[in-house]
Structures are given as C-alpha cells and as structure tokens.
Design a protein around this motif. Sequence first.
Motif, PDB file in Angstrom:
ATOM      1  N   LEU A 222      -3.539  -4.251   7.366  1.00  0.00           N
ATOM      2  CA  LEU A 222      -3.847  -5.007   8.528  1.00  0.00           C
ATOM      3  C   LEU A 222      -3.002  -4.800   9.728  1.00  0.00           C
ATOM      4  O   LEU A 222      -1.774  -4.725   9.698  1.00  0.00           O
ATOM      5  CB  LEU A 222      -4.107  -6.565   8.400  1.00  0.00           C
ATOM      6  CG  LEU A 222      -4.915  -7.089   7.193  1.00  0.00           C
ATOM      7  CD1 LEU A 222      -4.650  -8.426   6.946  1.00  0.00           C
ATOM      8  CD2 LEU A 222      -6.324  -6.614   7.414  1.00  0.00           C
TER       9      LEU A 222
ATOM     10  N   ALA B 216       0.855  -1.195   0.024  1.00  0.00           N
ATOM     11  CA  ALA B 216      -0.029  -0.210   0.008  1.00  0.00           C
ATOM     12  C   ALA B 216       0.928   1.173   0.016  1.00  0.00           C
ATOM     13  O   ALA B 216       0.575   2.136  -0.486  1.00  0.00           O
ATOM     14  CB  ALA B 216      -0.949  -0.094   1.176  1.00  0.00           C
TER      15      ALA B 216
ATOM     16  N   CYS C 245      -4.768  -3.184   1.070  1.00  0.00           N
ATOM     17  CA  CYS C 245      -5.319  -3.772   2.352  1.00  0.00           C
ATOM     18  C   CYS C 245      -4.249  -3.705   3.528  1.00  0.00           C
ATOM     19  O   CYS C 245      -3.175  -4.238   3.249  1.00  0.00           O
ATOM     20  CB  CYS C 245      -5.819  -5.036   2.046  1.00  0.00           C
ATOM     21  SG  CYS C 245      -6.317  -5.956   3.527  1.00  0.00           S
TER      22      CYS C 245
ATOM     23  N   GLU D 233       3.365   2.003  -1.517  1.00  0.00           N
ATOM     24  CA  GLU D 233       3.864   2.405  -2.971  1.00  0.00           C
ATOM     25  C   GLU D 233       2.643   2.769  -3.779  1.00  0.00           C
ATOM     26  O   GLU D 233       2.908   3.237  -4.829  1.00  0.00           O
ATOM     27  CB  GLU D 233       4.597   1.224  -3.616  1.00  0.00           C
ATOM     28  CG  GLU D 233       5.795   0.716  -3.197  1.00  0.00           C
ATOM     29  CD  GLU D 233       6.178   0.233  -1.492  1.00  0.00           C
ATOM     30  OE1 GLU D 233       4.959  -0.625  -1.298  1.00  0.00           O
ATOM     31  OE2 GLU D 233       6.749   0.634  -0.742  1.00  0.00           O
TER      32      GLU D 233
HETATM   33  N1  INI Z   1       1.683  -3.499   3.079  1.00  0.00           N
HETATM   34  C1  INI Z   1       0.327  -3.269   2.830  1.00  0.00           C
HETATM   35  O1  INI Z   1      -0.180  -3.093   1.800  1.00  0.00           O
HETATM   36  N2  INI Z   1      -0.440  -3.841   4.033  1.00  0.00           N
HETATM   37  C2  INI Z   1       0.016  -4.341   5.053  1.00  0.00           C
HETATM   38  O2  INI Z   1      -0.554  -4.676   6.072  1.00  0.00           O
HETATM   39  C3  INI Z   1       1.373  -4.148   5.337  1.00  0.00           C
HETATM   40  N3  INI Z   1       2.069  -4.556   6.259  1.00  0.00           N
HETATM   41  O3  INI Z   1       1.162  -4.867   7.564  1.00  0.00           O
HETATM   42  O4  INI Z   1       3.209  -4.269   6.638  1.00  0.00           O
HETATM   43  C4  INI Z   1       2.227  -3.463   4.316  1.00  0.00           C
HETATM   44  N4  INI Z   1       3.650  -3.590   4.292  1.00  0.00           N
HETATM   45  C5  INI Z   1       4.410  -3.119   3.146  1.00  0.00           C
HETATM   46  C6  INI Z   1       4.597  -1.518   2.696  1.00  0.00           C
HETATM   47  O5  INI Z   1       3.149  -1.135   2.088  1.00  0.00           O
HETATM   48  C7  INI Z   1       5.765  -1.453   1.590  1.00  0.00           C
HETATM   49  O6  INI Z   1       5.660  -2.200   0.619  1.00  0.00           O
HETATM   50  C8  INI Z   1       6.988  -1.914   2.214  1.00  0.00           C
HETATM   51  O7  INI Z   1       7.363  -1.181   3.667  1.00  0.00           O
HETATM   52  C9  INI Z   1       7.977  -1.264   1.436  1.00  0.00           C
HETATM   53  O8  INI Z   1       7.979   0.242   1.310  1.00  0.00           O
END
Ligand code: INI
Length: 177
Positions: free
Chosen positions: A88, A62, A86, A64
């Motif tokens: 969580l 999310a 999504c 990105e």
């Molecule tokens: N990304 C999500 O889309 N949902 C999540 O619940 C989530 N959690 O819980 O960590 C999540 N993490 C990844 C984040 O969006 C990035 O892709 C990552 O931090 C790299 O920048």
Amino acid sequence: MPDADKPKELRGALNAGGLRFGIVVSRFNNFITDRLLGSALDALSAAGAAPSQIEIVRVPGAFEIPVAARKLAETGQADSIICIGCVLRGETSHYEYIASETARGIQLAQIETGIPMIFCVLTCDTLEQAIDRAGLKSENKGYESGLAAVEMASLTRRLSQRGGASANRFNSSGKAE
Ligand code: INI
C-alpha cells in the motif's frame, strides 16, 4: 477452415490432477493477503487440487517473497507458485522500492527456475482499492491467480514433455544444469 489448415495451438488445462502448487504469502497487510490466500485455495480446489498437493510458505513482507519463491522452486516440488502480497502506498517512496523490487524479483525467479510464478501482489494507493481486489466486494485476484497457477503448471508440463534443445535445462530438483 479444415483442421489441417489451422496453426497448432497449445494451452494448459484447468485440471490440477498430478500437479503440485506452492503459495508464498506475506503477513504484511494480512487482512488482505489472507483473503487472497483463501480465494486462491478455493480456485485450486475447484480445479481438483487436494490439500496434499499444496504447500503454503509464509514470509514477513512482500519484499521477502522472491527469495522464498525461488527456494521453493528449487526444491523441484512445485509445478507453479502463487506469490501473494499487498503493498500500500505510504507517504514516502518506500512503496515504490518494495513494489518494483518484488515484481522484478518474482519475474527473475520464474525465468531463472522455469517454474511459473503467479503475481498476486496487490499494489494499491489505498486500502479501499485493495479491499475491492481482495473479494470483499466482488473481484478477487486470489481466485484469478489460483486458476492461472493451474493453467501455467499444466502448460509448462506440456511444453516440457515436447522436448527440444533446452527442455532439460532444469533437473528434477528445479536447478539449472
Ligand atoms: N510490505 C508489504 O508487504 N506491504 C507494504 O505495504 C509494506 N510497506 O508499506 O512498508 C511492506 N513493508 C515491509 C517489507 O516488505 C519488508 O518485509 C521489510 O522491509 C523487511 O525487509
């Protein structure tokens, strides 16, 4: 009340004719985001959009979504963009940062480009809550978002056609002038 005494009202049509749509969808929690995507596509199709009017962009998570949605808006090839993710809640505050920065980034992107961005990022405490909102039972935020994308694309086009001081702030490639 006679029509002349009523205020003028403008709204978008639920008709996808001549409009183009972008969908930015994150792979994280794809069990949920794929369901949201499927329903968003169903809604676009119900409003008359052909696959050739739709472009899907995949991102890792999310966080990105905003930059990809903004870049897509700047191509000038989307009249509205559906942002699907999504988030969580976990055991740390990571969730708060991702949820709030994703919402903030999407809002900034739509304000700065003038291309409507539909917020279809679930922010839930539990997987069960996400399942409820992804149509595995009844409600589906993806379908709602698809209809909102059509309505906002149509409304924005109608408002732009009205002209006015800032109507041409964005050139045909979506960049602010
Ligand atoms: N990304 C999500 O889309 N949902 C999540 O619940 C989530 N959690 O819980 O960590 C999540 N993490 C990844 C984040 O969006 C990035 O892709 C990552 O931090 C790299 O920048």
